[in-house]
Design a protein around this motif. Structure first.
Motif, PDB file in Angstrom:
ATOM      1  N   GLN A   1       0.814  -1.221   0.000  1.00  0.00           N
ATOM      2  CA  GLN A   1       0.000   0.000   0.000  1.00  0.00           C
ATOM      3  C   GLN A   1       0.846   1.269   0.000  1.00  0.00           C
ATOM      4  O   GLN A   1       0.334   2.362  -0.253  1.00  0.00           O
TER       5      GLN A   1
ATOM      6  N   THR B   1     -16.462   3.197  -1.475  1.00  0.00           N
ATOM      7  CA  THR B   1     -15.720   2.364  -2.434  1.00  0.00           C
ATOM      8  C   THR B   1     -16.009   0.879  -2.230  1.00  0.00           C
ATOM      9  O   THR B   1     -16.162   0.133  -3.189  1.00  0.00           O
ATOM     10  N   ARG B   2     -16.069   0.460  -0.961  1.00  0.00           N
ATOM     11  CA  ARG B   2     -16.221  -0.981  -0.713  1.00  0.00           C
ATOM     12  C   ARG B   2     -17.547  -1.540  -1.214  1.00  0.00           C
ATOM     13  O   ARG B   2     -17.714  -2.745  -1.319  1.00  0.00           O
TER      14      ARG B   2
ATOM     15  N   TRP C   1     -11.019   3.157   0.900  1.00  0.00           N
ATOM     16  CA  TRP C   1     -11.962   2.042   0.942  1.00  0.00           C
ATOM     17  C   TRP C   1     -13.298   2.384   1.621  1.00  0.00           C
ATOM     18  O   TRP C   1     -14.355   1.978   1.177  1.00  0.00           O
ATOM     19  N   ASP C   2     -13.219   3.141   2.706  1.00  0.00           N
ATOM     20  CA  ASP C   2     -14.402   3.288   3.557  1.00  0.00           C
ATOM     21  C   ASP C   2     -15.227   4.538   3.329  1.00  0.00           C
ATOM     22  O   ASP C   2     -16.215   4.749   4.015  1.00  0.00           O
TER      23      ASP C   2
ATOM     24  N   ARG D   1     -15.525   0.157  -9.603  1.00  0.00           N
ATOM     25  CA  ARG D   1     -14.341   0.626  -8.870  1.00  0.00           C
ATOM     26  C   ARG D   1     -13.249   1.063  -9.843  1.00  0.00           C
ATOM     27  O   ARG D   1     -12.585   2.068  -9.635  1.00  0.00           O
TER      28      ARG D   1
ATOM     29  N   ARG E   1      -6.132  -0.778  -6.777  1.00  0.00           N
ATOM     30  CA  ARG E   1      -5.896  -0.476  -5.356  1.00  0.00           C
ATOM     31  C   ARG E   1      -4.929   0.700  -5.194  1.00  0.00           C
ATOM     32  O   ARG E   1      -3.940   0.614  -4.526  1.00  0.00           O
TER      33      ARG E   1
END
Lengths: 267, 348
Positions: free
Chosen positions: A93, B157-158, B114-115, B165, B109
């Motif tokens: 990441q 996003t999730r 994400w949240d 996405r 990614r």
């Protein structure tokens, strides 16, 4: 500067939105930060009561105020970056952070402060409740309160820089958990979190004085308790500044080497 | 005076040192004392340049060195040797002005948090890339329209599907209107409709902004639709750099001849016309050397009862397969590889 303000605002908003998503996890973390000092408070208070009302020059009330203050100062300065970095590097990441036109430490600082502000709404009343429950009395001088603000800020920054630097060991080893654990034990011992440093043998106090940890935690707490003279305050701020600069330089140096290392084994 | 290229790479190499050991406990214990390492040449002295506004397909099988090259060009990796400049910057110095002008889309990614809802990530990128408010609003509007993002922007996003996405990833990566785009498999895992939409979008973005694009994809449809020029890399070495159409000429010098016969082959040997690829009912597909195509079709028409006859270039997938099926080192002997003609087809 305006641009940085705008970036931090964006980071804060993101951090808060994420924290709200994980409310339960946030409360569990918070609970840990409350229980640990509360445990020491109860133990030392009991010991002091059984020893006729004091241990060393710490009376029963001093222990109560010490650990409530320690709870707040630790909350203000603690980081979780050492756990995060390991994951960040192993899962790749870090690449996304490197592609952004800003140093990754900024999002971590904003994330940390965002969490602190949010949880302060629970921790503040908890501290007040504990003070009421244990009949704490605390009458600070105005100058100690005024000095506490910059001292806490310096403590936050120096702890942040050092723990961010140590977190970067994850660039060199993929198993940093053991190192993290060792670090936390050392901090617990030499920062005054386990017990006021004045109660340790002189040799431990001398070692604590030359290490950075007491300046991160015990020093702001002792200031709040009114246990420092103005001279000791200045020495403490000097030590904080020294460790802050040393931490900043180490961070820059290790970051550069770490990035090269990260790049070498494949981002 | 010739315009200087946007991307310029000279003899770029990347060698990874990897540790390895045999299976078993003894080997595990031995590795505690002495670690065995091996050098892996991921990229081996490649050179090419890309001009402003070009869309170049960067092709190669898995492990060829494509992603490693893109990572070096986007500043994530330090090269072991060689030089590279993009927009005049050395990528691995990660100058902020460079990072504000390029983007790397790598899988799914990179950009999105994400949240939180997609629009919040966009807002965060606006701040990080210092995009002026008016420009940001305009760009989000355009991207929303082109990629049909309106129903997705408020969703976390999730909660998005893979395709949704990817569209949002691409939009987030382009908010700052980069001049150079490194796209690593931008359509991977998407259905055919979504692949087409992304493809159209990349072409449109390139036309509107004049951005330079270096694209890797395993889908030849992407490459055929977007790239006039391709660079082929294999085992870290550059095999081909030139027009997509020239790839078939160089690596697959044959054509496919499909004939439909009135009464079938009737037991006649067809391999004297060429290599028989498919034979069913009255339809036969032959592979014929390009130089013999005219002769062979003439003979087919003269000697057999032909109802229909078509001559085609082999599918690009077959050509690529042909290139990659060459054993290591063998490809350098193929006609038209860069050993013969390093930069003859490059725009300057």
């Amino acid at each position: 500067m305006t641009a940085f303000f705008s970036i931090y605002k964006g980071y804060f908003r993101t951090a808060l939105a994420i924290q709200f998503q994980y409310r339960i996890a946030m409360l569990i973390w918070l609970l840990g930060g409350i229980i640990e000092p509360l445990m020491y408070l109860v133990v030392w208070r009991t010991v002091a009561q059984q020893q006729g009302g004091a241990v060393g020059d710490y009376a029963v009330n001093d222990f109560v105020v010490y650990y409530i203050a320690m709870m707040l100062v630790n909350h203000g300065t603690f980081t979780w970056i050492m756990w995060e970095y390991d994951h960040r590097i192993r899962m790749g990441q870090f690449s996304a952070l490197l592609l952004k036109p800003i140093h990754p430490i900024h999002s971590d600082i904003a994330d940390n402060i965002g969490y602190k502000f949010l949880t302060l709404t629970v921790l503040g009343p908890t501290a007040a409740l504990l003070a009421w429950f244990f009949n704490a009395t605390w009458q600070p001088d105005l100058w100690t309160l005024a000095a506490f603000v910059p001292v806490l800020f310096l403590a936050f920054l120096m702890r942040f820089f050092w723990e961010w630097t140590l977190a970067m060991l994850a660039f060199w080893t993929t198993r940093v958990d053991a190192i993290n654990q060792a670090y936390f034990v050392i901090v617990l011992f030499f920062s005054g979190r386990l017990a006021p440093l004045d109660l340790f043998p002189q040799v431990v106090q001398s070692v604590a004085a030359i290490l950075p940890f007491r300046w991160m935690l015990a020093f702001p707490v002792e200031l709040l308790l009114g246990r420092l003279t103005p001279g000791e305050l200045l020495i403490g701020i000097g030590a904080q500044l020294f460790w802050l600069i040393a931490g900043y330089l180490s961070l820059q140096l290790i970051y550069r080497a770490g990035i090269r290392r990260y790049a070498a084994f494949g981002a | 005076m010739a315009e200087s290229p946007v991307i310029q790479i000279d003899e770029l190499s990347k060698i990874y040192t990897v540790t390895e050991r045999e299976a078993g406990l003894v080997a595990a214990m031995r590795s505690l004392v002495k670690r065995k390492t091996r050098d892996v040449r991921a990229v081996d002295g490649i050179s090419f340049s890309v001009s402003e506004g070009e869309i170049v397909g960067f092709l190669g099988p898995n492990g060829a060195g494509k992603t490693t090259t893109l990572k070096m060009l986007s500043g994530l990796l330090y090269p072991t040797s060689g030089r590279a400049t993009v927009l005049g910057f050395r990528p691995w110095e990660r100058n902020r002005d460079y990072l504000r002008r390029m983007t790397l889309v790598m899988g799914q990614r990179n950009q999105l948090v994400w949240d939180i809802p997609v629009i919040d990530t966009f807002e965060l990128n606006r701040a990080v890339y210092r995009i002026p408010e008016a420009e940001y609003t305009r760009t989000v509007g355009v991207l929303t329209e082109l990629l049909e993002l309106a129903p997705l922007l408020r969703k976390p996003t999730r909660n998005l599907s893979l395709g949704e996405r990817m569209k949002c990833e691409i939009a987030a990566a382009l908010l700052h209107r980069p001049w150079v785009l490194f796209l690593d498999e931008p359509t991977i895992g998407l259905d055919v409709t979504m692949q087409r939409r992304i493809r159209q979008f990349i072409a449109e973005y390139n036309q509107r902004t004049g951005a330079t694009v270096l694209l890797t994809s395993h889908y030849m449809a992407d490459v055929e639709a977007l790239c006039k020029r391709v660079i082929v890399i294999h085992h870290g070495k550059l095999l081909y750099d030139g027009d997509l159409s020239g790839l078939a000429d160089r690596f697959a010098p044959f054509k496919t001849v499909e004939v439909e016969l009135q009464n079938g082959a009737g037991g006649r040997p067809l391999d004297r016309y060429g290599e028989v690829l498919v034979q069913s009912e009255g339809r036969i597909t032959l592979r014929v050397p390009k130089v013999e195509t005219a002769t062979v079709t003439g003979r087919l028409l003269a000697e057999l009862d032909v109802v229909d006859l078509t001559v085609q270039d082999p599918p690009i997938e077959d050509v690529i397969e042909q290139v990659f099926s060459q054993p290591d080192g063998a490809t350098s002997h193929l006609p038209g590889t860069v050993a013969d003609a390093p930069f003859d087809s490059q725009k300057q």
